[in-house]
Design a protein around this motif. Structure first.
Motif: not given
Length: 390
Positions: A300-308
């Protein structure tokens, strides 16, 4: 990549550190002001409220006055500096609460202005990568800034951390004044166009994607301490390491998304959201298994907020990437954060257990996927009216 982008990243780092460092100082601030930990938590909510409601209004004011982007950012940083001084010298809870609202309003406008300057500084095909660099300041704040502020609080007192924010904000003012180039045109020239853009359904679909993605990602992060320790059985001593790894995954994902967001915006968003939804689902289903929980949390850390960065590129392609459009974008994202904190807490209090926020996050990820569909497809999925008109 122009040096301006990196200076803007430093500015975002300072603002985000100031926003979240209160969370690591709750015992100190509660003792000083004579209030409960929950009331100290409200200081974070007040900051977010200022960002959601006041940021776009302050941005619109500068646009109406036709202040160029760099000059507007300098004035907004000056307002932030004033709020930071009030917070650092506060002796009463009410004064600190007022300071948090002021810094929230100014912070939202600053982030929107920084993204607008970033869009002006680089070519259109490089906006995703540039945005990822600017946003890396936000992610570094959670990895380095907030822990450092907490450490300073424990050894030198909470005021030292707040005065350090004052000093760093002043440094950012000097850097922006000296090293960020003047705008090619007045930011006020696009005020009418930006107001018209805010009436676009396509833009609000892009905004909806951002709010839902961030809410889904924070569905896990907001309650992860309780979930991992009370449901998964992870020792509390490992939590700082896991949170540090989560922050590292944020940085890695942000860098990867930034490299591909410009050319493959929708592919990055759709694939990332699919993985995010599956990771949240796996976390909810296997929360009792420590290993599965940790792996799901890191994914989740890899693909959550980093989609910004991809979310920002989508918004910038939908409308003129001016300060108002970006400031409203920041507000929508913060509204997503507030929603998941409220909805997750409500579900837990209703007796659905600590895993309830994870299920909510999985649903939000699915809804975010739907916002990526073409408008005509979304319309076809809407429920039919109960009867024909007339």
């Amino acid at each position: 990549m122009p040096g301006t982008v990196y200076w803007l990243a430093l500015t975002i780092f300072v603002l985000t550190t100031s926003e979240f460092m209160v969370a690591g100082m709750m015992p100190s601030l509660a003792a000083v002001f004579g209030v409960s930990a929950a009331q100290i938590g409200y200081l974070i909510a007040l900051y977010a409220l200022g960002m959601v409601l006041g940021g776009p209004l302050l941005t619109a004011l500068f646009l109406w006055l036709k202040v160029p982007s760099r000059q507007a950012l300098l004035w907004q940083l000056a307002l932030y500096l004033l709020g930071a001084v009030v917070a650092a010298s506060a002796s009463h809870y009410g004064t600190m609460a007022l300071a948090r609202v002021i810094t929230g309003v100014a912070g939202s406008a600053c982030i929107g202005g920084a993204l607008a300057i970033c869009a002006e500084t680089v070519a259109q095909e490089a906006r995703g990568r540039a945005s990822s660099i600017v946003l890396s300041g936000m992610m570094l704040a959670t990895v380095l800034g907030v822990p450092a502020a907490t450490l300073i609080d424990q050894h030198l007192g909470w005021r030292t951390s707040f005065w350090l924010v004052v000093a760093l904000t002043a440094v950012c003012v000097v850097i922006v004044r000296a090293l960020v180039p003047s705008s090619r045109e007045s930011s006020g020239a696009g005020l009418g166009e930006q107001f018209r853009a805010l009436g676009s359904g396509t833009l609000w679909a892009a905004y909806a994607s951002s709010g839902l993605v961030i809410a889904a990602a924070y569905a896990a992060f907001t309650y992860v301490t309780a979930i991992l320790t009370e449901v998964s059985g992870v020792p509390g001593t490992l939590l700082p390491i896991l949170l540090g790894l989560y922050g590292l995954m944020n940085l890695v994902g942000n860098s990867l998304v930034g490299r591909f967001a410009d050319r493959f915006t929708f592919a990055v968003l759709s694939s990332g959201l699919l993985v995010l939804g599956l990771a949240l689902l796996a976390f909810a289903l296997c929360a009792e298994q420590a290993l599965f929980s940790v792996v799901a949390f890191l994914v989740i850390g890899l693909v959550g907020v980093p989609l910004s960065p991809a979310l920002i590129v989508r918004v910038m392609r939908t409308a003129n990437p001016g300060p108002l459009v970006n400031s409203v974008h920041v507000s929508v994202i913060n509204a997503g954060l507030a929603f998941i904190a409220w909805a997750g807490g409500l579900a837990i209090q209703a007796g659905h257990g600590l895993k309830a926020p994870l299920w909510i996050g999985a649903v939000l990820a699915l809804l975010a996927l739907l916002t990526l569909l073409p408008r005509r497809v979304r319309a076809s999925l809407a429920p039919a009216p109960l009867c024909e008109p007339g």
